[in-house]
Motif scaffolding. Sequence first.
Motif, PDB file in Angstrom:
ATOM      1  N   CYS B  51      11.639  -0.018   3.987  1.00  0.00           N
ATOM      2  CA  CYS B  51      11.948   0.846   2.838  1.00  0.00           C
ATOM      3  C   CYS B  51      12.739   0.071   1.778  1.00  0.00           C
ATOM      4  O   CYS B  51      13.815  -0.437   2.051  1.00  0.00           O
ATOM      5  CB  CYS B  51      12.748   2.076   3.274  1.00  0.00           C
ATOM      6  N   CYS B  71      15.199   8.293  -1.991  1.00  0.00           N
ATOM      7  CA  CYS B  71      13.796   7.973  -1.746  1.00  0.00           C
ATOM      8  C   CYS B  71      12.994   8.130  -3.040  1.00  0.00           C
ATOM      9  O   CYS B  71      13.055   9.159  -3.700  1.00  0.00           O
ATOM     10  CB  CYS B  71      13.218   8.903  -0.671  1.00  0.00           C
ATOM     11  N   CYS B  74       7.598   5.929  -2.645  1.00  0.00           N
ATOM     12  CA  CYS B  74       6.584   4.871  -2.802  1.00  0.00           C
ATOM     13  C   CYS B  74       5.473   4.962  -1.764  1.00  0.00           C
ATOM     14  O   CYS B  74       4.340   4.582  -2.017  1.00  0.00           O
ATOM     15  CB  CYS B  74       7.240   3.500  -2.743  1.00  0.00           C
ATOM     16  N   CYS B  77       6.669   3.430   3.740  1.00  0.00           N
ATOM     17  CA  CYS B  77       6.997   3.833   5.112  1.00  0.00           C
ATOM     18  C   CYS B  77       5.791   4.500   5.774  1.00  0.00           C
ATOM     19  O   CYS B  77       5.460   4.213   6.927  1.00  0.00           O
ATOM     20  CB  CYS B  77       8.215   4.750   5.132  1.00  0.00           C
TER      21      CYS B  77
HETATM   22  S1  SF4 Z   1       8.629   6.715   0.453  1.00  0.00           S
HETATM   23 FE1  SF4 Z   1       9.419   5.829   2.316  1.00  0.00          FE
HETATM   24  S2  SF4 Z   1       9.559   3.676   1.894  1.00  0.00           S
HETATM   25 FE2  SF4 Z   1       9.349   4.691  -0.084  1.00  0.00          FE
HETATM   26  S3  SF4 Z   1      11.424   5.048  -0.792  1.00  0.00           S
HETATM   27 FE3  SF4 Z   1      10.830   6.866   0.322  1.00  0.00          FE
HETATM   28  S4  SF4 Z   1      11.535   6.493   2.368  1.00  0.00           S
HETATM   29 FE4  SF4 Z   1      11.538   4.545   1.384  1.00  0.00          FE
END
Ligand code: SF4
Lengths: 393, 97, 319
Positions: B51, B71, B74, B77
């Motif tokens: 992340c 978060c 994106c 994860c």
């Molecule tokens: S989507 Fe997942 S990887 Fe992206 S910022 Fe949020 S927690 Fe982090």
Amino acid sequence: MPKIVAVTGNEAVAEAFRQVNPDVCAAYPITPSTDLMQRFASFVNNGKVKTEMILVESEHSAMSACIGASAAGGRVITATSSQGLALMWEELFIASGTRLPIVLGLVNRALSAPLNIHGDHSDGMGARDCGWIQLWSENGQEAYDNTIQAFRIAEHMDIRLPAMTCMDGFIISHSIERMEYLDDEAVKNFAGEFRTLNPLLDIEHPVSYGPLILPDYYMEFRRAHAEVMSKVSKVVLSVAKDFEKISGRKYGLFETYRLEDAEIAFVILNSAAGTSKDVIDEFRNKGIKAGLLKPRLYRPFPYEEVGEALKHLKAVCVLDRADAFGASYGPLYIDIAASLYPYKERPLLINKIYGLGGRDYLPEHAELVLNELAETAKTGKVKTFKEYIGVRE
Amino acid sequence: MKPKGWKEVAPGAVITEAGSALKFKTGSWRAFKPKWIEENCIQCMFCWIYCPDMAVKAKDGKRAEFDYDYCKGCGICALECPGKKGNKAIVMEEEGK
Amino acid sequence: MATPLSLKELSKKEVLLTAGHRMCSGCGAPPVVKMVLLASDYPVVASNATGCIEVSTCISEYTAWKIPWIHNAFENAAATLSGVETMYRSLKKQGKIDKEIKFIAFGGDGGTYDIGFQSLSGAMERGHDMLYICYDNGAYMNTGIQRSSATPFGADTTTCPAGSVIPGKLQQRKDLTKIMAAHGIPYVAQASPSSWSDLMKKVRKALEIKGPKFMNIIAPCNRGWRSRTDDAILLSRLAVETCYWPLYEIENGVTRVTVKPKEKKPLVDFLKPQGRFKHMFAPENEWMLKQAQEEVEKNWERLLKEEAFTAPKEEAAKE
Ligand code: SF4
Ligand SMILES: Cc1ncc(C[n+]2csc(CCOP(=O)(O)OP(=O)(O)O)c2C)c(N)n1
Ligand code: SF4
Ligand code: SF4
Ligand SMILES: [Mg+2]
């Protein structure tokens, strides 16, 4: 006990650096300051100082490393000239904007092109608005004294700004003169222990240096910097007072020579002031009331004090060893004009550009200009406001 | 908060409060929201290490909830999540749904 | 004892780059910084060249750094850190500091391959005890995706756009990792965030070695690569699997490929998901794909030969 010696300007400044004994020095060779750093390097390699030396691959890296070392939390020095200072330009602003008390020995030299390794003030003048403190020196003794005082001024907790001390390349840096060195102990005590402010190496208190500042705050930081600049002259004077106690030598924001009752005067920086003083004496003997003002603290410029010192004169010539291309007048002239502007009654002000690229400044030049000033004072008429002297047609 | 005047800004712009960026919440940037399906989670911690926004919390060496304050959605994860037997333990959902 | 390199154990540590930074969603650079910082059990002081990481992690009064950190300018992360490290040595010698501190510089490819190259080369030659980390996203991203000498062959950038006459960047990348190895420094490595364990092992190894170290780490940028926000790690993995970005280290002159792909994927697997290479898939630009693949082959083969050639002979015999 102070010691009488016969040394060059470079030797004297290297000696001042040795006596202050900084923690780190980063430097790169360039004539005429090379010799200063060579001397200091030999102190390092012979165990005469505790300094760690960084023999960088450029002046840009020299100032970058000085910034890193200073932010890390210690006393830092460097020296340069001309192209070297020009290459540092970007970093000069970062050093001052970050409020890092680095001390730089500037051995003044002309700028390319055309290439020229001799003394003039183009380098220092090009850096005059970089937010640094500038102390200018007439001779080796002043360069030595200014260097020692520069640490106290730069590191003062109300100031924390970088400072450069200026002396004329070759004319002073490479000429032997008689001067007085202070005791090691006296200099050490005078400079004192370095006091840190937000040192990077304090890992218990992690700090961040060099944020991006958006339009919402940039101006506040610049205003704060300007405010600190306005406090410098007071500190310069108080440091000078302390320095007088250990040296017997008096320093101010500028030096005046037979100025009080003068009607005409020169304003001139560094070594050429010496020649000018001799000619002024001759004119005084002839009954002409001539005098001189030699700025010492050139940045921040003490406009009010200089204005007060000059306002009573009839005619003043500012002699510039650098031109400010396109600005019509030399840089020093512009500052003197600004100092005098607030006064209703003020001297007629003319500007001569002299001595570029190591061109000799001779007594004849001073005589010619003093004669012109005397005439101007008498008639109230100015022949030419600005001209180059000592140049072939 | 009233913006500071020039007398109050830090000398040299040095920031003395480490990690102060935590006051800047980036969760509002999100268009998609990751959802953790705990029963499919094998605790590999890939989501935590990959992340970019430190928005997967961990507790005692185990994966904990997302930190939606930061978060940015994106989806790294979710893409990297191996899940259990081909069933992802993270799925992306449209924000606000 | 050092924290074991398992995610379970590492996740108990504090990440010294906090949330609240303003890198784009899905940027590949923060995971790199995160892994580098997690790898160290020593206190670290860092410098950072101007670029995406710097600009987004320290704005106004907000810093995402929980370690001492300095940004000076674009081209001088190495020179700046060499000053910090030298002050550390000076104060340590004087007995004013006793802690063991490690020094890490972060620079983008522009700040490292190009404008900061001299400063880096100088710092490495002088032998400062520091680790320089280049996060390579293959262009000047912070200023809007301009070409750098790290930009891959063929890529479409804003200063070498894929035009009708000139189809993107026509030069091959500068092999900076090898150039740094040619400095004769004790440790040089290439890493990828997709192989987090390999990356962190390399950082650890580097930090245990005294002297100058250099690591080049691929850091996908979805804005500049014109890819998805969720594929930074995937693309960095494909870069490794296609041998576009081999994972290797050169320790005291000995080259070792640390991760060898089980089966080498064709380069197009790496190129295809990225919009910056889209034009290379047009029929008239087939030659570009061919040339790009050839370059990868050439470099990969040379790397394997180097590995074989530099392998310690006696030890190999003993084993
Ligand atoms: S989507 Fe997942 S990887 Fe992206 S910022 Fe949020 S927690 Fe982090
Ligand atoms: C001397 C100088 N020239 C140009 C710039 C403008 N500039 C700032 S960041 C940058 C690009 C940074 O590219 P890179 O190092 O690859 O980092 P990235 O932004 O890709 O993370 C440029 C060109 C600058 N700040 N200073
Ligand atoms: S990546 Fe998926 S399986 Fe692994 S810890 Fe995160 S949620 Fe669980
Ligand atoms: S432009 Fe690219 S490198 Fe920069 S923050 Fe965005 S994704 Fe990351
Ligand atoms: Mg880049």
